[in-house]
Design a protein around this motif. Sequence first.
Motif, PDB file in Angstrom:
ATOM      1  N   THR A 169       0.921  -1.305   0.203  1.00 11.87           N
ATOM      2  CA  THR A 169      -0.241   0.138  -0.236  1.00 11.87           C
ATOM      3  C   THR A 169       0.807   1.488   0.133  1.00 11.87           C
ATOM      4  OG1 THR A 169      -1.549  -0.754   1.501  1.00 11.87           O
ATOM      5  CG2 THR A 169      -1.486   1.088   1.153  1.00 11.87           C
ATOM      6  N   ALA A 170       0.273   1.923  -0.839  1.00 15.90           N
ATOM      7  CA  ALA A 170       1.329   3.102  -1.022  1.00 15.90           C
ATOM      8  C   ALA A 170       1.200   4.528   0.562  1.00 15.90           C
ATOM      9  CB  ALA A 170       0.643   4.054  -1.958  1.00 15.90           C
ATOM     10  N   GLN A 171       2.474   4.143   0.679  1.00  8.38           N
ATOM     11  CA  GLN A 171       2.446   5.501   1.844  1.00  8.38           C
ATOM     12  C   GLN A 171       3.802   6.608   1.185  1.00  8.38           C
ATOM     13  OE1 GLN A 171       4.707   3.117   4.564  1.00  8.38           O
ATOM     14  NE2 GLN A 171       3.181   1.177   5.057  1.00  8.38           N
ATOM     15  N   GLY A 172       3.351   7.644   2.729  1.00  5.02           N
ATOM     16  CA  GLY A 172       4.107   8.899   2.320  1.00  5.02           C
ATOM     17  C   GLY A 172       3.243   9.703   1.400  1.00  5.02           C
ATOM     18  N   ARG A 187      -6.087   1.143  -2.254  1.00 10.42           N
ATOM     19  CA  ARG A 187      -7.666   0.408  -2.086  1.00 10.42           C
ATOM     20  C   ARG A 187      -8.728   1.637  -1.424  1.00 10.42           C
ATOM     21  NH1 ARG A 187      -3.101  -2.848  -1.045  1.00 10.42           N
ATOM     22  NH2 ARG A 187      -3.663  -4.867  -2.246  1.00 10.42           N
ATOM     23  N   ARG A 188     -10.061   1.273  -1.448  1.00 12.80           N
ATOM     24  CA  ARG A 188     -10.681   1.871  -0.671  1.00 12.80           C
ATOM     25  C   ARG A 188     -10.523   3.094   0.296  1.00 12.80           C
ATOM     26  NH1 ARG A 188     -16.566  -1.125  -1.343  1.00 12.80           N
ATOM     27  NH2 ARG A 188     -14.736  -2.067  -0.540  1.00 12.80           N
ATOM     28  N   GLY A 189     -10.656   3.586   0.484  1.00 10.31           N
ATOM     29  CA  GLY A 189     -10.638   4.593   1.564  1.00 10.31           C
ATOM     30  C   GLY A 189      -9.195   5.203   1.901  1.00 10.31           C
ATOM     31  N   ASP A 190      -7.578   4.438   1.241  1.00  5.31           N
ATOM     32  CA  ASP A 190      -6.578   4.962   1.763  1.00  5.31           C
ATOM     33  C   ASP A 190      -6.287   5.833   1.240  1.00  5.31           C
ATOM     34  OD1 ASP A 190      -6.552   1.810   2.378  1.00  5.31           O
ATOM     35  OD2 ASP A 190      -5.124   1.179   0.847  1.00  5.31           O
ATOM     36  N   SER A 191      -5.000   6.501   1.320  1.00  8.45           N
ATOM     37  CA  SER A 191      -4.508   8.200   0.932  1.00  8.45           C
ATOM     38  C   SER A 191      -3.005   7.933   1.049  1.00  8.45           C
ATOM     39  CB  SER A 191      -5.057   9.009   1.159  1.00  8.45           C
ATOM     40  OG  SER A 191      -5.422   8.902   2.754  1.00  8.45           O
ATOM     41  N   TYR A 201      -1.709  18.222   2.219  1.00 11.54           N
ATOM     42  CA  TYR A 201      -2.867  17.713   1.239  1.00 11.54           C
ATOM     43  C   TYR A 201      -2.569  16.660   1.215  1.00 11.54           C
ATOM     44  CZ  TYR A 201      -1.645  22.174  -0.890  1.00 11.54           C
ATOM     45  OH  TYR A 201      -1.939  23.922  -0.970  1.00 11.54           O
ATOM     46  N   ARG A 202      -4.156  15.678   0.387  1.00 11.36           N
ATOM     47  CA  ARG A 202      -4.090  14.364   0.173  1.00 11.36           C
ATOM     48  C   ARG A 202      -4.819  14.085  -0.702  1.00 11.36           C
ATOM     49  NH1 ARG A 202      -7.779  11.911   4.229  1.00 11.36           N
ATOM     50  NH2 ARG A 202      -9.596  13.375   3.599  1.00 11.36           N
ATOM     51  N   LEU A 203      -4.005  12.585  -1.131  1.00 11.97           N
ATOM     52  CA  LEU A 203      -4.463  12.128  -2.352  1.00 11.97           C
ATOM     53  C   LEU A 203      -5.209  11.206  -1.678  1.00 11.97           C
ATOM     54  CD1 LEU A 203      -5.288  11.483  -5.346  1.00 11.97           C
ATOM     55  CD2 LEU A 203      -2.756  10.315  -5.591  1.00 11.97           C
ATOM     56  N   VAL A 204      -7.030  11.209  -1.738  1.00 12.66           N
ATOM     57  CA  VAL A 204      -7.138   9.668  -1.497  1.00 12.66           C
ATOM     58  C   VAL A 204      -8.432   9.136  -2.893  1.00 12.66           C
ATOM     59  CG1 VAL A 204      -9.714   9.584   0.220  1.00 12.66           C
ATOM     60  CG2 VAL A 204      -7.968  11.375   0.156  1.00 12.66           C
ATOM     61  N   TYR A 205      -8.449   8.141  -2.330  1.00 14.75           N
ATOM     62  CA  TYR A 205      -9.385   6.737  -3.745  1.00 14.75           C
ATOM     63  C   TYR A 205     -10.134   6.977  -2.514  1.00 14.75           C
ATOM     64  CZ  TYR A 205     -10.511   3.263  -6.263  1.00 14.75           C
ATOM     65  OH  TYR A 205     -11.187   2.111  -7.312  1.00 14.75           O
ATOM     66  N   GLU A 206     -11.271   8.092  -2.914  1.00 13.75           N
ATOM     67  CA  GLU A 206     -12.640   7.182  -2.561  1.00 13.75           C
ATOM     68  C   GLU A 206     -13.202   5.755  -2.853  1.00 13.75           C
ATOM     69  OE1 GLU A 206     -14.352  11.365  -3.473  1.00 13.75           O
ATOM     70  OE2 GLU A 206     -12.907  11.954  -1.509  1.00 13.75           O
ATOM     71  N   THR A 207     -14.163   6.056  -1.559  1.00 14.01           N
ATOM     72  CA  THR A 207     -15.039   4.831  -1.416  1.00 14.01           C
ATOM     73  C   THR A 207     -16.065   4.833  -2.798  1.00 14.01           C
ATOM     74  OG1 THR A 207     -17.061   6.170  -0.329  1.00 14.01           O
ATOM     75  CG2 THR A 207     -15.459   4.743   1.253  1.00 14.01           C
ATOM     76  N   GLY A 249       5.498   4.154 -19.681  1.00 16.45           N
ATOM     77  CA  GLY A 249       6.791   3.282 -20.439  1.00 16.45           C
ATOM     78  C   GLY A 249       7.700   5.263 -20.263  1.00 16.45           C
ATOM     79  N   THR A 250       6.801   5.975 -19.868  1.00 18.45           N
ATOM     80  CA  THR A 250       7.476   7.318 -19.400  1.00 18.45           C
ATOM     81  C   THR A 250       7.962   7.199 -17.988  1.00 18.45           C
ATOM     82  OG1 THR A 250       6.257   9.043 -19.618  1.00 18.45           O
ATOM     83  CG2 THR A 250       6.944   8.479 -21.794  1.00 18.45           C
ATOM     84  N   GLY A 251       7.008   7.290 -16.878  1.00 24.70           N
ATOM     85  CA  GLY A 251       7.122   8.015 -16.245  1.00 24.70           C
ATOM     86  C   GLY A 251       7.425   6.932 -14.701  1.00 24.70           C
ATOM     87  N   ASN A 252       7.304   6.234 -13.597  1.00 25.93           N
ATOM     88  CA  ASN A 252       8.263   5.593 -12.257  1.00 25.93           C
ATOM     89  C   ASN A 252       7.455   5.883 -11.420  1.00 25.93           C
ATOM     90  OD1 ASN A 252      10.829   4.587 -10.068  1.00 25.93           O
ATOM     91  ND2 ASN A 252      10.252   3.351 -12.340  1.00 25.93           N
ATOM     92  N   SER A 253       7.229   6.308 -10.439  1.00 26.47           N
ATOM     93  CA  SER A 253       6.712   7.366  -9.721  1.00 26.47           C
ATOM     94  C   SER A 253       5.913   8.787  -9.195  1.00 26.47           C
ATOM     95  CB  SER A 253       8.233   7.548  -8.407  1.00 26.47           C
ATOM     96  OG  SER A 253       8.700   8.198  -8.375  1.00 26.47           O
ATOM     97  N   LEU A 254       5.342   7.988  -8.481  1.00 35.67           N
ATOM     98  CA  LEU A 254       4.090   9.008  -8.672  1.00 35.67           C
ATOM     99  C   LEU A 254       4.462  10.076  -6.838  1.00 35.67           C
ATOM    100  CD1 LEU A 254       0.488  10.084  -9.414  1.00 35.67           C
ATOM    101  CD2 LEU A 254       1.202   9.744  -6.821  1.00 35.67           C
ATOM    102  N   ARG A 255       4.167  11.409  -7.107  1.00 31.58           N
ATOM    103  CA  ARG A 255       5.041  11.656  -6.418  1.00 31.58           C
ATOM    104  C   ARG A 255       3.668  13.048  -5.708  1.00 31.58           C
ATOM    105  NH1 ARG A 255       7.932  16.898  -4.402  1.00 31.58           N
ATOM    106  NH2 ARG A 255       8.491  17.639  -6.101  1.00 31.58           N
ATOM    107  N   LEU A 256       3.570  13.221  -4.168  1.00 32.97           N
ATOM    108  CA  LEU A 256       2.159  14.610  -4.044  1.00 32.97           C
ATOM    109  C   LEU A 256       3.339  15.365  -3.427  1.00 32.97           C
ATOM    110  CD1 LEU A 256      -0.675  15.760  -3.644  1.00 32.97           C
ATOM    111  CD2 LEU A 256      -0.441  14.375  -1.416  1.00 32.97           C
ATOM    112  N   THR A 257       3.043  17.132  -4.179  1.00 35.08           N
ATOM    113  CA  THR A 257       4.621  17.874  -4.315  1.00 35.08           C
ATOM    114  C   THR A 257       4.060  18.899  -2.353  1.00 35.08           C
ATOM    115  OG1 THR A 257       2.736  19.658  -4.534  1.00 35.08           O
ATOM    116  CG2 THR A 257       5.247  17.801  -6.347  1.00 35.08           C
ATOM    117  N   GLU A 258       4.838  19.160  -1.596  1.00 32.36           N
ATOM    118  CA  GLU A 258       4.341  20.190  -0.695  1.00 32.36           C
ATOM    119  C   GLU A 258       3.408  21.756  -1.046  1.00 32.36           C
ATOM    120  OE1 GLU A 258       4.896  19.974   2.433  1.00 32.36           O
ATOM    121  OE2 GLU A 258       6.029  17.982   2.127  1.00 32.36           O
ATOM    122  N   GLU A 259       3.449  21.993  -2.199  1.00 37.68           N
ATOM    123  CA  GLU A 259       3.023  22.532  -3.076  1.00 37.68           C
ATOM    124  C   GLU A 259       1.564  22.286  -3.805  1.00 37.68           C
ATOM    125  OE1 GLU A 259       5.585  21.743  -5.007  1.00 37.68           O
ATOM    126  OE2 GLU A 259       6.770  23.396  -3.612  1.00 37.68           O
TER     127      GLU A 259
END
Length: 144
Positions: free
Chosen positions: A28-31, A41-45, A53-59, A112-122
């Motif tokens: 499960t993604a963290q940080g 998964r449903r409800g994780d963020s 800031y929070r990225l949420v996979y909503e129900t 093919g062009t990405g590797n990781s997703l990051r939630l920025t401080e902005e």
Amino acid sequence: MPPWTNVRVSAVLDHRRLGYVYDTENPTAQGDQMHPGDTLRRGDSISTDDGRYRLVYETDGNLVLYQDGERTPRWASETQRTSPGMCVMQMDGDLTIDDAEGHRVWSLGVDGTGNSLRLTEEGGLEVSGLSGAIAWRSTRDATA
């Protein structure tokens, strides 16, 4: 040595960042990041260190980026009203959402062009490759 030009040693130390996940892993993604194989998964963020800031996979199946205290999304996948299954950072660097039956309902489209997703401080989302080059960046509106 190709394909490792412009890649720092620290970028190749984590096997998940290289796109490999052991069969026994289903992390499960963290940080504030999602690496290849990471899931929500449903409800994780995931959230920024300060929690602003929070990225949420909503129900309801929608993947949404919120700023603390605000109800209006800064960004959303617009996949609400789908049966929630799993949001996955794919091995090819694409971020996808599959419904509860395993059908793909959304893709960021950076395979093919990405590797990781990051939630920025902005309060933005960025998908970057191993070299650190940005493959995709969210805009401030609430649409993908």
